[in-house]
Write a protein that holds these residues in place. Structure first.
Motif, PDB file in Angstrom:
ATOM      1  N   ARG A  30       0.832  -1.205   0.000  1.00 25.10           N
ATOM      2  CA  ARG A  30       0.000   0.000   0.000  1.00 25.10           C
ATOM      3  C   ARG A  30       0.867   1.255   0.000  1.00 25.10           C
ATOM      4  N   ASN A  70      -9.096   9.116   7.487  1.00 27.71           N
ATOM      5  CA  ASN A  70      -9.681   8.123   6.581  1.00 27.71           C
ATOM      6  C   ASN A  70      -8.588   7.266   5.940  1.00 27.71           C
ATOM      7  N   TRP A  71      -7.491   7.901   5.554  1.00 24.74           N
ATOM      8  CA  TRP A  71      -6.365   7.208   4.930  1.00 24.74           C
ATOM      9  C   TRP A  71      -5.782   6.173   5.896  1.00 24.74           C
ATOM     10  N   ASN A  73      -7.308   4.735   8.436  1.00 28.72           N
ATOM     11  CA  ASN A  73      -8.277   3.660   8.696  1.00 28.72           C
ATOM     12  C   ASN A  73      -8.299   2.598   7.604  1.00 28.72           C
ATOM     13  N   GLU A  74      -7.788   2.918   6.421  1.00 32.06           N
ATOM     14  CA  GLU A  74      -7.725   1.948   5.324  1.00 32.06           C
ATOM     15  C   GLU A  74      -6.453   1.107   5.369  1.00 32.06           C
ATOM     16  N   ASP A  75      -5.543   1.421   6.280  1.00 29.02           N
ATOM     17  CA  ASP A  75      -4.254   0.733   6.310  1.00 29.02           C
ATOM     18  C   ASP A  75      -4.357  -0.659   6.932  1.00 29.02           C
ATOM     19  N   GLN A  79      -6.427  -2.248  10.226  1.00 28.34           N
ATOM     20  CA  GLN A  79      -7.367  -3.351  10.024  1.00 28.34           C
ATOM     21  C   GLN A  79      -6.868  -4.650  10.646  1.00 28.34           C
TER      22      GLN A  79
END
Length: 96
Positions: A30, A70-71, A73-75, A79
């Motif tokens: 990512r 938000n960025w 939280n997508e990592d 998760q």
């Protein structure tokens, strides 16, 4: 575009490092994608006295703090329950 310093601390339970290692490949993939897109500037692992990873430092470039949240939280490290505490600070890379 605004820049931000992200300081993340891993969970401290006995399985924290193994969780980190289990999703590390996805996290690094990512970061490669985000670097190519111009959002991720630089980062790396924070090390303890034994040289083991126990957190992270990242510099990102995003529209605002909400976009950074938000960025993050997508990592995969969020998760995958690697990062327990994340601090977001406004930042500016020095032009020298």
């Amino acid at each position: 575009m605004p820049q931000f310093l992200i300081l993340a601390d891993d969970y401290k339970d006995p399985d924290a490092l193994s969780r980190r290692m289990s999703v590390r490949k996805d996290h690094l993939m990512r970061m490669r994608i985000e670097k190519a897109a111009g959002r991720f500037i630089v980062g790396g692992a924070k090390l303890n006295e034994q040289g083991n990873m126990h957190g992270s430092m990242l510099v990102v470039q995003l529209e605002n703090e909400d976009a950074v949240k938000n960025w993050i939280n997508e990592d995969p490290y969020i998760q995958g329950k690697v990062w327990e505490h994340v601090e977001i600070l406004p930042f500016r890379i020095a032009e020298v």
